[in-house]
Design an enzyme around this catalytic site. Structure first.
Site, PDB file in Angstrom:
ATOM      1  N   ASN A  10       0.873  -1.183   0.000  1.00 51.55           N
ATOM      2  CA  ASN A  10       0.000   0.000   0.000  1.00 51.55           C
ATOM      3  C   ASN A  10       0.908   1.231   0.000  1.00 51.55           C
ATOM      4  O   ASN A  10       1.518   1.544   1.015  1.00 51.55           O
ATOM      5  CB  ASN A  10      -0.881  -0.036   1.259  1.00 51.55           C
ATOM      6  CG  ASN A  10      -1.683   1.241   1.443  1.00 51.55           C
ATOM      7  OD1 ASN A  10      -1.783   2.064   0.527  1.00 51.55           O
ATOM      8  ND2 ASN A  10      -2.252   1.421   2.627  1.00 51.55           N
TER       9      ASN A  10
ATOM     10  N   LYS B 142       0.068   4.265  -0.273  1.00 51.63           N
ATOM     11  CA  LYS B 142      -0.586   5.460   0.285  1.00 51.63           C
ATOM     12  C   LYS B 142      -0.369   6.661  -0.651  1.00 51.63           C
ATOM     13  O   LYS B 142      -0.323   6.476  -1.859  1.00 51.63           O
ATOM     14  CB  LYS B 142      -0.079   5.726   1.702  1.00 51.63           C
ATOM     15  CG  LYS B 142      -0.167   4.494   2.591  1.00 51.63           C
ATOM     16  CD  LYS B 142       0.023   4.796   4.035  1.00 51.63           C
ATOM     17  CE  LYS B 142       0.047   3.482   4.800  1.00 51.63           C
ATOM     18  NZ  LYS B 142      -0.042   3.667   6.229  1.00 51.63           N
TER      19      LYS B 142
ATOM     20  N   HIS C 184      -9.436   0.883   4.892  1.00 53.47           N
ATOM     21  CA  HIS C 184      -8.176   1.116   5.599  1.00 53.47           C
ATOM     22  C   HIS C 184      -8.449   2.036   6.791  1.00 53.47           C
ATOM     23  O   HIS C 184      -9.269   2.958   6.705  1.00 53.47           O
ATOM     24  CB  HIS C 184      -7.135   1.735   4.656  1.00 53.47           C
ATOM     25  CG  HIS C 184      -5.760   1.735   5.250  1.00 53.47           C
ATOM     26  ND1 HIS C 184      -5.367   2.671   6.169  1.00 53.47           N
ATOM     27  CD2 HIS C 184      -4.706   0.898   5.073  1.00 53.47           C
ATOM     28  CE1 HIS C 184      -4.117   2.402   6.540  1.00 53.47           C
ATOM     29  NE2 HIS C 184      -3.695   1.334   5.885  1.00 53.47           N
TER      30      HIS C 184
ATOM     31  N   GLU D 195      -6.935   4.465   7.934  1.00 58.93           N
ATOM     32  CA  GLU D 195      -6.750   5.908   7.677  1.00 58.93           C
ATOM     33  C   GLU D 195      -8.012   6.503   7.052  1.00 58.93           C
ATOM     34  O   GLU D 195      -8.317   7.675   7.249  1.00 58.93           O
ATOM     35  CB  GLU D 195      -5.506   6.123   6.799  1.00 58.93           C
ATOM     36  CG  GLU D 195      -4.238   5.941   7.625  1.00 58.93           C
ATOM     37  CD  GLU D 195      -3.024   5.473   6.852  1.00 58.93           C
ATOM     38  OE1 GLU D 195      -3.007   5.568   5.619  1.00 58.93           O
ATOM     39  OE2 GLU D 195      -2.077   4.998   7.513  1.00 58.93           O
TER      40      GLU D 195
ATOM     41  N   GLU E   9      -5.316  -5.350  10.529  1.00 62.18           N
ATOM     42  CA  GLU E   9      -4.287  -4.339  10.764  1.00 62.18           C
ATOM     43  C   GLU E   9      -4.578  -3.599  12.077  1.00 62.18           C
ATOM     44  O   GLU E   9      -5.407  -2.664  12.094  1.00 62.18           O
ATOM     45  CB  GLU E   9      -4.282  -3.306   9.631  1.00 62.18           C
ATOM     46  CG  GLU E   9      -3.993  -3.877   8.264  1.00 62.18           C
ATOM     47  CD  GLU E   9      -3.414  -2.795   7.358  1.00 62.18           C
ATOM     48  OE1 GLU E   9      -2.289  -2.973   6.906  1.00 62.18           O
ATOM     49  OE2 GLU E   9      -4.088  -1.777   7.133  1.00 62.18           O
TER      50      GLU E   9
ATOM     51  N   GLY F  98       2.713   1.766  10.938  1.00 66.81           N
ATOM     52  CA  GLY F  98       3.736   2.808  10.847  1.00 66.81           C
ATOM     53  C   GLY F  98       4.460   3.101  12.145  1.00 66.81           C
ATOM     54  O   GLY F  98       5.168   4.102  12.249  1.00 66.81           O
TER      55      GLY F  98
ATOM     56  N   SER G  77       3.471  -2.593  10.365  1.00 69.14           N
ATOM     57  CA  SER G  77       4.915  -2.657  10.630  1.00 69.14           C
ATOM     58  C   SER G  77       5.557  -3.988  10.231  1.00 69.14           C
ATOM     59  O   SER G  77       6.475  -4.462  10.910  1.00 69.14           O
ATOM     60  CB  SER G  77       5.208  -2.351  12.103  1.00 69.14           C
ATOM     61  OG  SER G  77       4.851  -1.005  12.385  1.00 69.14           O
TER      62      SER G  77
HETATM   63  C1  PEP Z   1      -0.697   0.069   6.213  1.00 66.31           C
HETATM   64  O1  PEP Z   1      -0.802   1.279   6.215  1.00 66.31           O
HETATM   65  O2  PEP Z   1      -1.560  -0.639   5.686  1.00 66.31           O
HETATM   66  C2  PEP Z   1       0.483  -0.525   6.849  1.00 66.31           C
HETATM   67  C3  PEP Z   1       0.444  -1.783   7.156  1.00 66.31           C
HETATM   68  O3  PEP Z   1       1.549   0.323   7.079  1.00 66.31           O
HETATM   69  P1  PEP Z   1       2.980  -0.076   7.689  1.00 66.31           P
HETATM   70  O4  PEP Z   1       3.423  -1.359   7.039  1.00 66.31           O
HETATM   71  O5  PEP Z   1       3.859   1.075   7.331  1.00 66.31           O
HETATM   72  O6  PEP Z   1       2.804  -0.241   9.157  1.00 66.31           O
END
Ligand code: PEP
Length: 249
Positions: free
Chosen positions: A11, A13, A95, A97, A165, A171, A211
């Site tokens: 992803n 973003k 997601h 966000e 997630e 992040g 992460s």
């Molecule tokens: C995400 O935003 O879907 C995600 C998993 O980000 P990260 O791997 O940076 O934690």
């Protein structure tokens, strides 16, 4: 033991310009050697260019969101059908966000996911708890309610992928314990069995996201109900993304 093919989905973003297509091409080239499926969910502005530049063997290109309607007076929005037209084969919906910044709820996510599937694309439905919910012991209740309410009636093991997630892990460099990840994934698979039956539950892939890096992916991928990863930050560099994909069993 049931064999589900691993999926590693990136992803990007709000990152990526035309010159980032070289990273996509590196991933495409190397992906031919891998056993897993790969997807890169890119900003809408570079989907078509990426689509034009890849071999389409192992890697598919995707998007990160769409509108729930097919067309109409929705200024600034884009539909699943339009993304398909640009070359997308998969779309992320729900997601965290988007749930947090745009107040998207399960009902809307369900409509978006339905529209993705009706357009002939695969959907990745994201769910996950906040840190406060985790600390209150509500993780399973929260993610099961999100899944129950956001999974479309028309979902099956081929057209739908679930991504667990934990919001506090995105992040941040922090991840749940391996036991916690497996616990949530097995709970989700039980719920899919209840809603869709055993055959679908055995087929539907459940990704872990939050992460994931080359240094922690191997242990996560060894868990019974983990079928791959949704990767944010580490998907922007081909070495890191491929380093993760290389660890798929
Ligand atoms: C995400 O935003 O879907 C995600 C998993 O980000 P990260 O791997 O940076 O934690």
């Amino acid at each position: 033991m049931i064999n589900r093919k691993f999926l590693i989905a990136g992803n990007w973003k709000m990152n990526g310009m035309f010159d980032s297509i070289s990273e996509v091409c590196k991933i495409d080239q190397y992906s031919k050697k891998l056993n897993c499926d790969l997807a890169l969910c890119l900003p809408n502005t570079i989907i078509y260019k990426a689509h034009e530049n890849i071999s389409h063997e192992k890697l598919i290109i995707g998007a990160q969101n769409c509108h729930h309607e097919e067309s109409g007076a929705f200024t600034g929005d884009i539909s699943a059908k339009m993304l398909k037209n640009a070359g997308a084969k998969v779309i992320i919906v729900g997601h965290s966000e988007r749930r947090q910044n745009y107040f998207e709820n399960n009902e809307l996510i369900n409509r978006k996911a339905t529209s993705v599937i009706n357009s002939g694309l695969q959907v990745i439905i994201c769910i996950g708890e906040t840190e406060e919910e985790k600390n209150n012991g509500q993780t399973n209740d929260v993610v099961c309610s999100q899944l129950r309410n956001s999974i479309p009636v028309i979902s099956n093991g081929e057209n739908t992928v679930i991504a667990y997630e934990p919001i506090w892990a995105i992040g941040t460099g922090r991840i749940p314990s391996l036991k916690e990840i497996q616990g949530v994934h097995s709970q989700l698979r039980l719920l899919i069995t209840e809603i869709k039956g055993t055959e679908t539950a055995n087929k539907m892939r459940i990704l872990y996201g939050g992460s994931v890096k080359p240094n922690n992916a191997k242990d996560i991928f060894a868990l019974e109900d983990v079928d791959g990863a949704l990767v944010g930050g580490a998907s922007l560099k081909s070495e890191d993304f491929l380093g993760i994909a290389n660890l798929c069993p």
